[in-house]
Design an enzyme around this catalytic site. Sequence first.
Site, PDB file in Angstrom:
ATOM      1  N   HIS A 125       0.812  -1.217   0.000  1.00  0.00           N
ATOM      2  CA  HIS A 125       0.000   0.000   0.000  1.00  0.00           C
ATOM      3  C   HIS A 125       0.846   1.268   0.000  1.00  0.00           C
ATOM      4  CE1 HIS A 125       0.595  -0.274   4.422  1.00  0.00           C
ATOM      5  NE2 HIS A 125       0.419   1.037   4.412  1.00  0.00           N
ATOM      6  N   ASP A 155       0.261  -7.738   1.445  1.00  0.00           N
ATOM      7  CA  ASP A 155       0.692  -6.338   1.480  1.00  0.00           C
ATOM      8  C   ASP A 155       2.219  -6.212   1.510  1.00  0.00           C
ATOM      9  OD1 ASP A 155       0.004  -3.591   1.386  1.00  0.00           O
ATOM     10  OD2 ASP A 155       0.394  -3.391   3.529  1.00  0.00           O
ATOM     11  N   ASN A 227       5.586   5.199   9.065  1.00  0.00           N
ATOM     12  CA  ASN A 227       6.354   4.035   9.510  1.00  0.00           C
ATOM     13  C   ASN A 227       6.091   2.806   8.640  1.00  0.00           C
ATOM     14  OD1 ASN A 227       6.288   5.306  12.658  1.00  0.00           O
ATOM     15  ND2 ASN A 227       8.096   4.123  12.078  1.00  0.00           N
ATOM     16  N   SER A 228       4.997   2.836   7.899  1.00  0.00           N
ATOM     17  CA  SER A 228       4.565   1.673   7.149  1.00  0.00           C
ATOM     18  C   SER A 228       5.649   1.203   6.187  1.00  0.00           C
ATOM     19  CB  SER A 228       3.296   2.012   6.370  1.00  0.00           C
ATOM     20  OG  SER A 228       2.679   0.855   5.892  1.00  0.00           O
TER      21      SER A 228
END
Length: 388
Positions: A125, A155, A227-228
């Site tokens: 994402h 993901d 942070n993803s």
Amino acid sequence: MRRPAGVLLILALIASALWATGVVTVRINPPTTDFVSASPFWEERGGEAQLPPPLRIWVDLAKTTRPAAVNVSTTQRVKGRGPLPEDFFRRFFDRGRGDEPPRGRQSLGSGVIASADGYIVTNGHVVADADEIVVRLSDHSEHKAKVVGVDPRTDVALLKIEARNLPALPFGDSDKLEVGEPIMAIGNPFGLEQTVTTGIVSAKERFIGSGPYDDFIQIDASINPGNSGGPLVDTRGTLVGINTAIFSQTGGSVGIGFAIPVNLAKDVLRQLKDRGEVVRGYLGVSVMPLTPEAQKAAKLDSSRGALVAEVVPGSPATAAGLKPGDVIVAFQGEPIQNPHDLTRRVAGTPPGTKVTLRVVRPGTGPTSVETALARLKDVPPAPTGERR
């Protein structure tokens, strides 16, 4: 008036002569003030005192692992909506974009260097709908990246930049993580590069509803938008997870973060590198948790297993003779704990593999069946359960 002026002139000439000959000296001392002469009112102590070893480990860990964390920025030239998994993670990890993604470059997330020759791991994402991706390294150099592959079901995304001798982070073993074990998260929350937060493993094997392959590590280290895709490391300095989502109603960290276990990502990354996509096995059943009634009917001592709710016609499950009401308790000799456990095991087995299932059927008892797995296609899950 002339006489006093003349006297003053004569005195001035005499004073000048005395000063010039050194008979008279003039010393001017600046006024002393508290601002100039005051000594510090605080006590100073040098940095020679060493940190206690339990605290020093975080300093050493940050020095070792931070260079492997990168910033991932994207450019989107057209409006677009991502696939359903991205929409799900947007709810957890809202980047403040709204329905209209802004044009131009923005710092969307983080990543981790997986190999010295330029392979970067991040979340799907993070790079969804990107027309251009730029990876910014810890030395502030920037490199255009290409997408090697994305797996929307987990993901996980793999990028590649043209660089050499990069500070890659070694992969660890997420299965050996224990609840309560200390961990460190690194990333770029709100664009603040190389931010380090620490915490512990709060739970393992969390299901948060993002898909049938949920198996998240729950942590209490502060995780925020940006942070993803960044690394989650253990005290050994190895990568044990990929920071993916937060659970928050405000968009800020509340001490509930989730990371993809590195062991789940390993097989995904191998396939993405080799073929650009992930191929999964397919059995053809919809399963659900074992109910007390089904457990009693099958005469099982525990609630472990996966209850078959539906069998897809023409599938490998049909060929194996599986029926609704059967309880799958083992796959390839390994016990099945729950439906998600069966999902991961079937998906991780290559299509065409001949597998053995241990099944308990009400009124019949335990039996073993065999079948060859097919390839999982991108079809929506069955309404009565989770399609394997």
